[in-house]
Every structure is written in C-alpha cells, then in structure tokens.
Design a protein around this motif. Sequence first.
Motif, mmCIF file in Angstrom:
data_model
loop_
_atom_site.group_PDB
_atom_site.id
_atom_site.type_symbol
_atom_site.label_atom_id
_atom_site.label_comp_id
_atom_site.label_asym_id
_atom_site.label_seq_id
_atom_site.Cartn_x
_atom_site.Cartn_y
_atom_site.Cartn_z
ATOM 1 N N ALA A 58 -61.019 35.849 126.670
ATOM 2 C CA ALA A 58 -61.161 37.092 125.901
ATOM 3 C C ALA A 58 -61.424 38.278 126.829
ATOM 4 O O ALA A 58 -60.843 39.361 126.642
ATOM 5 C CB ALA A 58 -62.293 36.955 124.884
ATOM 6 N N ILE A 59 -62.266 38.082 127.847
ATOM 7 C CA ILE A 59 -62.547 39.160 128.811
ATOM 8 C C ILE A 59 -61.292 39.477 129.616
ATOM 9 O O ILE A 59 -60.955 40.650 129.835
ATOM 10 C CB ILE A 59 -63.713 38.768 129.748
ATOM 11 C CG1 ILE A 59 -65.005 38.547 128.960
ATOM 12 C CG2 ILE A 59 -63.897 39.786 130.862
ATOM 13 C CD1 ILE A 59 -65.553 39.765 128.260
ATOM 14 N N CYS A 60 -60.577 38.446 130.066
ATOM 15 C CA CYS A 60 -59.343 38.658 130.828
ATOM 16 C C CYS A 60 -58.329 39.452 130.013
ATOM 17 O O CYS A 60 -57.684 40.376 130.533
ATOM 18 C CB CYS A 60 -58.736 37.325 131.247
ATOM 19 S SG CYS A 60 -59.708 36.411 132.455
ATOM 20 N N ASN A 61 -58.182 39.106 128.745
ATOM 21 C CA ASN A 61 -57.208 39.787 127.895
ATOM 22 C C ASN A 61 -57.534 41.267 127.716
ATOM 23 O O ASN A 61 -56.630 42.092 127.563
ATOM 24 C CB ASN A 61 -57.113 39.097 126.535
ATOM 25 C CG ASN A 61 -56.403 37.764 126.626
ATOM 26 O OD1 ASN A 61 -55.606 37.534 127.528
ATOM 27 N ND2 ASN A 61 -56.703 36.872 125.706
ATOM 28 N N VAL A 62 -58.788 41.620 127.754
ATOM 29 C CA VAL A 62 -59.183 43.027 127.648
ATOM 30 C C VAL A 62 -59.040 43.731 128.996
ATOM 31 O O VAL A 62 -58.540 44.854 129.084
ATOM 32 C CB VAL A 62 -60.644 43.151 127.132
ATOM 33 C CG1 VAL A 62 -61.144 44.579 127.237
ATOM 34 C CG2 VAL A 62 -60.738 42.650 125.705
ATOM 35 N N LEU A 64 -60.534 34.476 138.788
ATOM 36 C CA LEU A 64 -59.204 34.566 138.194
ATOM 37 C C LEU A 64 -58.608 35.923 138.562
ATOM 38 O O LEU A 64 -59.292 36.945 138.458
ATOM 39 C CB LEU A 64 -59.291 34.446 136.670
ATOM 40 C CG LEU A 64 -59.951 33.181 136.133
ATOM 41 C CD1 LEU A 64 -60.276 33.337 134.649
ATOM 42 C CD2 LEU A 64 -59.045 31.989 136.352
ATOM 43 N N THR A 65 -57.347 35.916 138.987
ATOM 44 C CA THR A 65 -56.700 37.171 139.351
ATOM 45 C C THR A 65 -55.814 37.654 138.210
ATOM 46 O O THR A 65 -55.345 36.851 137.391
ATOM 47 C CB THR A 65 -55.867 36.995 140.629
ATOM 48 O OG1 THR A 65 -54.935 35.930 140.431
ATOM 49 C CG2 THR A 65 -56.766 36.674 141.815
ATOM 50 N N ASP A 109 -52.428 32.306 135.106
ATOM 51 C CA ASP A 109 -52.350 31.412 133.949
ATOM 52 C C ASP A 109 -53.764 31.055 133.492
ATOM 53 O O ASP A 109 -54.607 30.662 134.300
ATOM 54 C CB ASP A 109 -51.584 30.149 134.332
ATOM 55 C CG ASP A 109 -51.461 29.155 133.196
ATOM 56 O OD1 ASP A 109 -51.559 29.556 132.019
ATOM 57 O OD2 ASP A 109 -51.256 27.965 133.489
ATOM 58 N N LEU A 110 -54.036 31.200 132.221
ATOM 59 C CA LEU A 110 -55.378 30.964 131.678
ATOM 60 C C LEU A 110 -55.486 29.642 130.916
ATOM 61 O O LEU A 110 -56.464 29.419 130.205
ATOM 62 C CB LEU A 110 -55.781 32.131 130.769
ATOM 63 C CG LEU A 110 -55.843 33.497 131.471
ATOM 64 C CD1 LEU A 110 -56.156 34.598 130.468
ATOM 65 C CD2 LEU A 110 -56.853 33.479 132.598
ATOM 66 N N THR A 111 -54.535 28.762 131.110
ATOM 67 C CA THR A 111 -54.581 27.454 130.470
ATOM 68 C C THR A 111 -55.826 26.699 130.934
ATOM 69 O O THR A 111 -56.085 26.596 132.132
ATOM 70 C CB THR A 111 -53.323 26.635 130.815
ATOM 71 O OG1 THR A 111 -52.167 27.373 130.416
ATOM 72 C CG2 THR A 111 -53.343 25.277 130.130
ATOM 73 N N GLY A 112 -56.600 26.209 129.981
ATOM 74 C CA GLY A 112 -57.795 25.428 130.302
ATOM 75 C C GLY A 112 -59.034 26.252 130.623
ATOM 76 O O GLY A 112 -60.089 25.686 130.890
#
Length: 96
Positions: free
Chosen positions: A72-76, A57-58, A62-65
């Motif tokens: 949670a890791i992406c959001n941090v 994921l870059t 979009d993190l849908t699904g």
Amino acid sequence: MDVLVGHKPKGEIMSLTKTTNIDQITVTENGTVLYREATRIMEDGIELTKSYHRNSLTPAQDLTGIPANVVAICNVAWTAEVIAAYQAQMAASKLS
C-alpha cells in the motif's frame, strides 16, 4: 514446593508464541521503500526475544509476496514521476 523464577511448576504447560509484524516503513528521497519486520518470541505474554529483518524495495520492483501494508505504501509513493526519476538516476549511475 519451591518454584524457580522463570519456570512453571511441574505439570503446567508454557504458552510459547511467535509473532511477526512490520513495525517500520520508510520511503527515501529517491522512492526506495525500506521496511523492518520484527519477530517476537513470547512466553505467557512476556517477551523472551525479539529480532529484526530489514528489506528494501526500489521503485517499480515486483511486489509479489510483499506484505499488504508495505505494498500500500509502495503504491502511493511510486508515482509515474518517481519511477521515471529513479530509472533515470540508475541509468546515469551506470554511465559513470
């Protein structure tokens, strides 16, 4: 009665289960999040097979699904600075 190893005596039911879980999450220097999903097939609690599926994921994708623990890791990891740096890096690579 003879019983073959790995087989149930006639009349007994095997319990097959399939589980999937995220067993590895990595954040790279440029903010890309890599994660691995392990799928296990179990028979009566004994692992018969295991396979892996990898995803990336870059920043700002979009993190849908996407599984909640990966989100949670992406959001941090994806701060405004990381997203801006990633976008600048991608723009620069298109120019060259």
